[in-house]
Structure formats: C-alpha cells, structure tokens
Scaffold this active site. Structure first.
Site, PDB file in Angstrom:
ATOM      1  N   SER A 166      72.578  -0.900  51.689  1.00 24.86           N
ATOM      2  CA  SER A 166      71.246  -0.713  52.248  1.00 24.86           C
ATOM      3  C   SER A 166      70.345  -1.850  51.815  1.00 24.86           C
ATOM      4  O   SER A 166      70.560  -2.465  50.771  1.00 24.86           O
ATOM      5  CB  SER A 166      70.660   0.614  51.752  1.00 24.86           C
ATOM      6  OG  SER A 166      69.294   0.750  52.118  1.00 24.86           O
ATOM      7  N   TYR A 212      68.246   7.072  45.623  1.00 24.60           N
ATOM      8  CA  TYR A 212      68.991   6.318  46.635  1.00 24.60           C
ATOM      9  C   TYR A 212      69.073   4.843  46.237  1.00 24.60           C
ATOM     10  O   TYR A 212      70.151   4.233  46.292  1.00 24.60           O
ATOM     11  CB  TYR A 212      68.302   6.476  47.989  1.00 24.60           C
ATOM     12  CG  TYR A 212      69.064   5.882  49.150  1.00 24.60           C
ATOM     13  CD1 TYR A 212      70.145   6.554  49.707  1.00 24.60           C
ATOM     14  CD2 TYR A 212      68.697   4.650  49.694  1.00 24.60           C
ATOM     15  CE1 TYR A 212      70.851   6.016  50.770  1.00 24.60           C
ATOM     16  CE2 TYR A 212      69.387   4.108  50.762  1.00 24.60           C
ATOM     17  CZ  TYR A 212      70.456   4.796  51.297  1.00 24.60           C
ATOM     18  OH  TYR A 212      71.159   4.255  52.356  1.00 24.60           O
TER      19      TYR A 212
END
Length: 254
Positions: free
Chosen positions: A146, A159
């Site tokens: 990501s 995350y």
C-alpha cells in the site's frame, strides 16, 4: 548496428498463484496474469466466487484453477503450497483492514490485521520460495502492499504498521533469495475503488482528503494495477527486486 531486443511480457509456460483472488485487486491481477499466458491458480477463503471466476477465465480459453486458502492459517497454507506448487509467480493480494483511531485500537483488532497482512504474507512468501528453491527454479514474488507502507494516515496506525513491515521483510528476502534467482517486490496502490472500499467513498470528508493527496486527481481502479502485476511477474523486470512499485497517483511524492 545491432538493436537491443525488447524484453518479453509473456508469461506463457509459467504457473502463478494469486491469493485474495475472488474480488478486487486480486481478481484483477489473476485476470492480467492469465491474459499474459500464465496458468493461474486463484486462491481465497471461499469457493463460490472463485469457481465463478475460474469458469469465466476458462471460457476465454485461459488456464485457471481454484484453491481454497486462508493465508492466516499458516500450517494449512504452507502444506497446500507444498502440495500444489511450485509456483513461478506469486501475487499475494489477501489483506485485512480495521481502521480506527490509534487511541482506540483493540489488541484483537491488531492481531487480526497482523495475522493476515504481515504474518500471512511473510510465511506465504517463504512457502513459495521454498518450493522454487527445492525445484532449482527462479521466480517472481509480489506482495500487494500500500501507499500507506510509505506514509501515515489518520485512523490507519495498525494498517500502516503491517504494511511498513511488509516493505521491510521484502527487502531482506530479496537480499537472501537473489542468489537463487528469486525476485520479490511489492505493489503499493493508492485508494482503489473496490467493493471493500466503497464506505470510504461514501464519506465526503474522506473523499476530499483523497483528492487533496492524489496529484492526478482521481482514485485508482483495479485496471490501474493489472499492468504492474504483469510487469513484475515477467522478464521485463528481470533486474528488479527488493523494491516497491507505487501506483499512488503521486500521493507519496511529497
């Protein structure tokens, strides 16, 4: 004068494993690899969606199979990889997010996200690499990471922690496995419109934040990731390992 030969993007004769392949980015990558000629195994935790995707790929004349796999169940996952491999290509798109303020993070939420995004990705990469080394073959391993592996963001501390860690082990594995001809890299997308991200796009405040950060002025689509998967899987990226390909519309250019 002798002109250089352009590298091939063909994956003909290769076997690919794509996890998280029943929808979203994983499905997009599976379709892209199959289109490029790979015999693609689509893996996810449930069979219903997988079987439908496999049927569509086969109807297009492509080689595809399904595999029920939970990357967080390490023992079962590694046994399945040993049984069904070796795989020349891995795209690990299995992932989990439980967003919320860092002050409110629960231990159970931290563990659940880390089990999939970090531990699962680590040991899946290990299992595929073991199969390749035992077979005396090189290969390309790709973890869907990501943009949040390179920056921070509100309500995303857990995350971000897992994705930053994925970047770290990717670099270390690249150093160890390069001598075996095994490359390992990450793809780092910005916000991609998928069924799992629709809640974000329903919030005008969050959409405004996204548009401010993404310099190209739009969120991503699954199609934006597909070419990168083929590139990293193919000989076109033969000298690329231990790095990340950021498909973030300029988010991390700051």
């Amino acid at each position: 004068m002798s002109l250089p030969n352009p590298p091939s993007f063909s994956l003909s004769g290769k076997r690919a494993l794509v996890t998280g392949a029943s929808s979203g980015i994983g499905l997009g990558c599976a379709v892209a690899l199959a289109d490029a000629g790979a015999h693609t195994v689509l893996a996810a935790r449930s069979t219903q969606k997988l079987d439908a995707c496999v049927s569509e790929l086969r109807a297009r004349g492509q080689q595809a199979d399904s595999l029920v796999l939970d990357v967080a169940d390490i023992a079962h996952m590694q046994a399945e990889i040993e049984r069904s491999g070796p795989y020349d290509i891995l795209v690990n798109s299995a992932g989990l997010a439980r967003h919320g303020p860092a002050l409110e993070t629960a231990s159970d939420d931290f563990d659940a996200v880390a089990e999939v995004n970090l531990k699962g990705a680590y040991f899946l990469s290990q299992a595929v690499a073991r199969g390749l080394i035992a077979a005396g073959r090189g290969g390309s391993l790709i973890n869907i990471s990501s943009q949040m592996a390179h920056v921070g963001g509100p309500d995303r501390a857990v995350y971000c922690a897992t994705k930053h860690a994925v970047e770290g082990f990717t670099k270390a594995m690249a150093i160890e496995w390069g001598r075996h001809g095994i490359r390992i890299n990450t793809i780092c997308p910005t916000f991609i419109r998928t069924p799992l991200t629709e809640k974000t796009f329903d919030d005008p405040e969050k959409v405004s934040w996204l548009m401010e950060k993404i310099k190209l002025g739009r969120v991503g689509t699954v199609e934006d990731i597909m070419g990168a998967a083929v590139y990293l899987a193919s000989d076109a990226s033969a000298l690329v390992t231990g790095t990340s390909l950021r498909i973030d519309g300029g988010w991390t250019a700051e």
